[in-house]
Structures are given as structure tokens and as C-alpha cells.
Design an enzyme around this catalytic site. Structure first.
Site, PDB file in Angstrom:
ATOM      1  NE  ARG A  17      -2.292  -2.400   2.916  1.00  0.00           N
ATOM      2  CZ  ARG A  17      -2.836  -3.022   3.964  1.00  0.00           C
ATOM      3  NH1 ARG A  17      -4.021  -2.656   4.398  1.00  0.00           N
ATOM      4  NH2 ARG A  17      -2.194  -4.011   4.563  1.00  0.00           N
ATOM      5  CG  ASN A 225      -1.695  -1.148   6.810  1.00  0.00           C
ATOM      6  OD1 ASN A 225      -0.899  -2.046   7.058  1.00  0.00           O
ATOM      7  ND2 ASN A 225      -2.838  -1.017   7.457  1.00  0.00           N
ATOM      8  CB  SER A 403      40.689  38.877   3.790  1.00  0.00           C
ATOM      9  OG  SER A 403      40.139  39.350   4.998  1.00  0.00           O
TER      10      SER A 403
HETATM   11  C1  UD1 Z   1      -3.743  -7.383  10.167  1.00  0.00           C
HETATM   12  C2  UD1 Z   1      -4.811  -8.278  10.756  1.00  0.00           C
HETATM   13  C3  UD1 Z   1      -5.997  -7.421  11.179  1.00  0.00           C
HETATM   14  C4  UD1 Z   1      -5.530  -6.393  12.179  1.00  0.00           C
HETATM   15  C5  UD1 Z   1      -4.357  -5.566  11.619  1.00  0.00           C
HETATM   16  C6  UD1 Z   1      -3.759  -4.720  12.727  1.00  0.00           C
HETATM   17  C7  UD1 Z   1      -4.714 -10.469   9.682  1.00  0.00           C
HETATM   18  C8  UD1 Z   1      -5.286 -11.357   8.644  1.00  0.00           C
HETATM   19  N1  UD1 Z   1      -5.227  -9.253   9.775  1.00  0.00           N
HETATM   20  O1  UD1 Z   1      -4.277  -6.764   8.996  1.00  0.00           O
HETATM   21  O2  UD1 Z   1      -7.004  -8.234  11.770  1.00  0.00           O
HETATM   22  O3  UD1 Z   1      -6.611  -5.557  12.531  1.00  0.00           O
HETATM   23  O4  UD1 Z   1      -3.311  -6.429  11.138  1.00  0.00           O
HETATM   24  O5  UD1 Z   1      -2.795  -3.851  12.227  1.00  0.00           O
HETATM   25  O6  UD1 Z   1      -3.840 -10.872  10.390  1.00  0.00           O
HETATM   26  N2  UD1 Z   1       2.869 -10.294   6.970  1.00  0.00           N
HETATM   27  C9  UD1 Z   1       3.795 -11.272   6.710  1.00  0.00           C
HETATM   28  N3  UD1 Z   1       3.518 -12.203   5.774  1.00  0.00           N
HETATM   29  C10 UD1 Z   1       2.359 -12.215   5.077  1.00  0.00           C
HETATM   30  C11 UD1 Z   1       1.411 -11.216   5.341  1.00  0.00           C
HETATM   31  C12 UD1 Z   1       1.690 -10.260   6.305  1.00  0.00           C
HETATM   32  O7  UD1 Z   1       4.861 -11.308   7.329  1.00  0.00           O
HETATM   33  O8  UD1 Z   1       2.186 -13.113   4.231  1.00  0.00           O
HETATM   34  C13 UD1 Z   1       3.186  -9.277   7.985  1.00  0.00           C
HETATM   35  C14 UD1 Z   1       3.263  -7.876   7.416  1.00  0.00           C
HETATM   36  O9  UD1 Z   1       4.584  -7.570   7.075  1.00  0.00           O
HETATM   37  C15 UD1 Z   1       2.781  -6.996   8.545  1.00  0.00           C
HETATM   38  C16 UD1 Z   1       1.878  -7.909   9.338  1.00  0.00           C
HETATM   39  O10 UD1 Z   1       2.152  -9.236   8.935  1.00  0.00           O
HETATM   40  O11 UD1 Z   1       3.840  -6.577   9.365  1.00  0.00           O
HETATM   41  C17 UD1 Z   1       0.413  -7.592   9.098  1.00  0.00           C
HETATM   42  O12 UD1 Z   1       0.113  -7.750   7.736  1.00  0.00           O
HETATM   43  P1  UD1 Z   1      -0.811  -6.725   6.964  1.00  0.00           P
HETATM   44  O13 UD1 Z   1      -0.935  -7.179   5.560  1.00  0.00           O
HETATM   45  O14 UD1 Z   1      -0.364  -5.349   7.202  1.00  0.00           O
HETATM   46  O15 UD1 Z   1      -2.191  -7.005   7.702  1.00  0.00           O
HETATM   47  P2  UD1 Z   1      -3.390  -6.003   7.874  1.00  0.00           P
HETATM   48  O16 UD1 Z   1      -4.190  -5.981   6.635  1.00  0.00           O
HETATM   49  O17 UD1 Z   1      -2.923  -4.724   8.402  1.00  0.00           O
HETATM   50 CA    CA Z   2      -0.976  -3.803   8.768  1.00  0.00          CA
END
Ligand code: UD1
Ligand code: CA
Length: 455
Positions: A17, A225, A403
Site C-alpha cells: 500500500r 500500511n 583575508s
Molecule cells: C492485520 C490483521 C488485522 C488487524 C491488523 C492490525 C490479519 C489477517 N489481519 O491486517 O485483523 O486488525 O493487522 O494492524 O492478520 N505479513 C507477513 N507475511 C504475510 C502477510 C503479512 O509477514 O504473508 C506481515 C506484514 O509484514 C505486517 C503484518 O504481517 O507486518 C500484518 O500484515 P498486513 O498485511 O499489514 O495485515 P493487515 O491488513 O494490516
Molecule cells: Ca498492517
């Protein structure tokens, strides 16, 4: 033996994002990578193991934290969701431990909040918070005290979207239960991903106790994000840092226009005007005054020193009662003794200036040792570079440099010597003499100025 606590940080996200190639956890907040904030908090918890799941840009992340020998890096080759990320770490977790899961993109979580979460005796406890705007967060579905499900934004019904209690993404779970639930995850949801949040329903189905632990500070659990969210959190963090400084007695002209991207330590009676940026580690002694629009990085500035408007200081040691600027530039290795004066458009690099030495206007002082009480005239340049190597200039105590002098290094000027204005000095000057190295002035009488030709 007390129960072991293992920490699993999810940090494989690319920040899609943000439309950036940089791993999200390397984006900076208050001058430090997001992951660095989180690791500092983790260290205070003294866990038995720390696993960090990384993916795209893994090399960059590992390189940035190569000094953290205690981190166990886990590679998530494909980014198939938060549940899939924890699955990669699962084989490395001890069955009879508890696992605390943290999100790399929520860097401000406090040790106190995590301590509170770890007090929970439930098999699975999720950290939640009420958000004024819960958009994009997973919503918390409760039945009495039991947490029954977390529903992601995309899977939520209009009624569920009205719920303001959200999943912070932080949870603490008995590792055996975690592994069992992870093995049952599917990607049958709107995002087509293996969602960690689904373990809540799975744990409920297996009869485990599942609870929610509410935090009361939405800021500390904010997930980042987008760049807009990062900027908003940066403002919040800066506000907190500046407030702390003001509470400790630092006078800050406008808290909204002072940024600390690192660590600022200030003595008593310090004044900071608007638009000042501090980076790295900066130490200000008592009664230091910083004018507007200054950038100060990794410097120590002694008591009573005044830094005037629009000065840029990096890696400099400035002693007490100096005057720097306006429009001064101190580069790494600039070392000013007590009472030194550096005026406008003066650049100092890898040079020491002795007590009370002055360079008040337009000069370049590089690779030089300048004695106490020296006066450097306007337009003086240490010619320290021959195109290949850097050379030293030594100026003894009490020297007066006229200078527009070029000091062609390597060169030495003895104490007490005087250099005539406009000199190009290429050879050693003895103490207490006058050295003049410039073309002799001549006079041409009856000089006729050129006149305009007629067509
Ligand atoms: C996630 C939660 C959501 C919560 C929010 C809080 C899930 C499915 N959703 O959503 O319920 O309200 O965080 O901020 O868990 N990551 C990985 N590998 C992956 C996917 C993600 O390491 O395959 C890591 C990302 O780097 C990040 C974290 O997990 O640091 C969260 O992932 P992100 O995609 O940001 O989840 P959200 O949509 O924010
Ligand atoms: Ca997140």
C-alpha cells in the site's frame, strides 16, 4: 521451570500500500526503522527466543539488523498471509512454550501493554482496542467474555463493520494450540490468504479458552500500511518526544516545528527555535540556544553555546560558549574548543580549532589543526586536496590569517605569524613573522582607459 516465552514478529510485508520496494519494517519512524522500535521493546521483555519472519527484501532487513545476533530469521518465500507467515516459524517454536505474536508494522506497542497481555491465563488472548475509525482492521466478535472470532474488513457484513473494537494483530497463545490451529488454516476468504485471525475460531472449536485483552491507547497499536499513516504516527511520536523535553525544562518555540529523529539529551535552560531537526545522538549542554532552521546530527554542544539560524552541524564536537552561524556548516570531525566563533558561510571539516579561535566569514577549513586565539580572515581556504590525497594544515597559536588566503597543504604556520591578505602560502612560515605571498602591486601612470569604438 517457568513457562518459556517465544516471540514471533511478522515482518515479511513489502508495504504494497506504500507502493515501495523498501521492506515496510525498514521505513523509519522518528529516525529509526519500524523494526528497531519493536526490537527495543522486545528486549525489555527478555523472551527466551525471538523469531522474525521476513520475505521480500529479506537481505536488506537482515543487513540492517546484523548486530542483533539473538534474532532467529525465518524466511517466508511466498507472501500468503499472516497465518502462513506464522506457519513458517512454527517448526522452530517449542511445544510447551507460549508464543507472543507481534506485527512488524505496529512498532509502538509498549512493554507495559505486552506485560499486561502476558498476564492472561487464557489459552489464546488477543490484544484489542476501540478505534474511532476501525476501517481496514479485523473486527472483534465477542460472546460474553469469550472472543469467538475476528472478521477481516473484506469478509465483514455491514453490521460487523460497525464494531469499533478491533484486532491489534498482537496475540499471545499456547504454542501447542497455535500449531494445531495453524495446521487447520485454509485460504477460503475474500483475500484468498491464510489469515492468522482465523485461529480464533479454530481455537474456540477445539474448546480452548479464548479472550480479548483491551488496550486503552489506540496510538501504540496503530498499524502502518500507508505513507499517510506513517506520517500521522510520526507527528504523534514527535509530539510525545517534544512534550517530554518541554516537561524536562527545554524551551521549545513551537512543538509542531521541532523534530527529533534519534535521541536528544538537553541540559537546563536550553532554547530551541522553530524548524530544527535533530538526528542521531545529540547532546546539548546547559543554556545552549539553537536558532531557527538548523539541522543537527550526532553532535555534542557545550554549555552556553549559541547556534544561529540556518546552520547545519554533523558529527561535530562543540565546547562551551562558542558561537556558530548563521549559515555555518560543521562537518564530521569538526572539533571546536571553548569560545570559538564560526560565522556565516564557514565550512569546517576534520579540523580542530583551539580556544577562542575565530573564522567569522566565508572560509573552508578542512584537515586543519588551528591553535588558540587564531583569527582566520574572510575567504580563507585550506587547499587540502590535490585531486588524489588529502593533506594537513597546521596553524599555530595566535596566528593572524589575512583575508582571501589560500593555504596549500601540507603546510605549517608557526605560532604568532601574520599572513598578508590575498596570499597563497605553499611553504612553511616561521613563528612571529609576516608572510606575504602575492603579486606585488604596480602602478602605471598616464593610464588610458579603453574607449568605445565608433562605427
Ligand atoms: C492485520 C490483521 C488485522 C488487524 C491488523 C492490525 C490479519 C489477517 N489481519 O491486517 O485483523 O486488525 O493487522 O494492524 O492478520 N505479513 C507477513 N507475511 C504475510 C502477510 C503479512 O509477514 O504473508 C506481515 C506484514 O509484514 C505486517 C503484518 O504481517 O507486518 C500484518 O500484515 P498486513 O498485511 O499489514 O495485515 P493487515 O491488513 O494490516
Ligand atoms: Ca498492517
Amino acid at each position: 521451570m517457568p513457562e518459556q516465552i517465544e516471540i514471533c514478529v511478522l515482518a515479511a510485508g513489502v508495504g504494497s500500500r506504500m507502493k515501495s520496494d523498501k521492506p515496510k519494517v525498514l521505513q523509519t519512524l522518528a529516525g529509526r526503522p519500524l523494526l528497531d522500535h519493536l526490537l527495543a521493546t522486545i528486549r525489555e521483555l527478555e523472551p527466551d527466543a525471538v523469531h522474525v519472519v521476513i520475505g521480500q527484501g529479506a537481505d536488506q532487513v537482515q543487513a540492517a539488523f546484523s548486530s542483533h545476533a539473538d534474532i532467529h530469521w525465518v524466511h517466508q518465500r511466498e507472501r500468503l498471509g499472516t497465518g502462513h507467515a506464522v506457519q513458517q516459524a512454527a517448526p522452530h517454536l517449542q511445544d510447551d512454550s507460549r508464543t507472543l505474536i507481534l506485527l512488524g508494522d505496529a512498532p509502538l506497542i509498549s512493554t507495559q501493554t505486552l506485560d499486561g497481555l502476558l498476564q492472561s491465563t487464557a489459552d489464546l488472548t488477543v490484544l484489542t482496542v476501540e478505534m474511532d475509525d476501525p476501517f481496514n482492521y479485523g473486527r472483534i466478535i465477542r460472546e460474553a467474555d469469550q472472543l469467538v472470532a475476528i472478521i477481516e474488513e473484506k469478509d465483514a457484513s455491514p453490521a460487523q463493520r460497525l464494531i469499533r473494537e478491533i484486532n491489534t494483530g498482537v496475540m499471545c497463545v499456547r504454542t501447542r494450540l497455535l500449531k494445531d490451529c495453524l495446521s487447520k488454516l485454509t485460504n477460503d476468504n475474500a483475500q484468498g490468504e491464510y489469515l492468522l485471525t482465523d485461529i480464533v475460531q479454530l481455537a474456540n472449536q477445539s474448546g480452548a479458552s479464548v479472550s480479548a485483552h483491551k488496550s486503552h491507547d489506540p496510538v501504540e497499536v496503530t498499524g502502518i500500511n500507508t505513507f499517510a499513516q506513517l506520517a500521522a504516527l510520526e507527528r504523534q511520536v514527535q509530539k510525545n518526544i517534544v512534550k517530554e523535553l518541554m516537561d524536562a525544562g527545554v524551551q521549545i518555540m513551537d512543538p509542531a516545528r521541532c523534530d527529533v529523529r534519534g535521541k536528544l539529551t538537553a541540559g537546563r535552560g536550553v532554547f530551541i527555535d522553530i524548524n530544527v531537526i535533530f538526528e542521531g545522538e545529540v547532546i546539548l549542554g546547559d543554556n545552549v540556544s539553537i536558532g531557527p532552521n538548523c539541522v543537527i546530527k550526532d553532535c555534542s554542544i557545550g554549555s552556553g553555546t549559541v547556534v544561529k539560524a540556518n546552520s547545519v552541524l554533523e558529527g561535530a564536537q562543540v565546547a562551551d560558549n562558542c558561537s556558530v552561524g548563521p549559515f555555518a556548516r560543521l562537518r564530521p570531525g569538526a572539533d571546536l574548543a571553548e569560545g570559538v566563533g564560526i560565522g556565516n558561510f564557514v565550512e569546517v571539516k576534520k579540523s580542530t580549532l583551539g580556544k577562542g579561535a575565530k573564522a567569522s566569514h566565508l572560509a573552508y577549513l578542512g584537515d586543519a589543526t588551528i591553535g588558540a586565539g587564531v583569527n582566520i580572515g574572510a575567504g580563507t581556504i585550506t587547499c587540502n586536496y590535490d585531486g588524489v590525497n588529502k593533506w594537513q594544515t597546521e596553524i599555530g597559536e595566535g596566528v593572524f590569517v589575512g583575508s582571501n588566503t589560500s593555504l596549500v597543504a601540507p603546510v605549517k604556520i608557526g605560532a604568532g605569524a601574520t599572513i598578508g591578505a590575498g596570499s597563497t602560502i605553499t611553504r612553511e612560515v616561521d613563528p612571529d613573522v609576516l608572510a606575504v605571498g602575492r603579486a606585488k602591486q604596480i602602478t602605471i601612470s598616464n593610464w588610458q582607459r579603453p574607449f568605445k569604438k565608433k562605427d
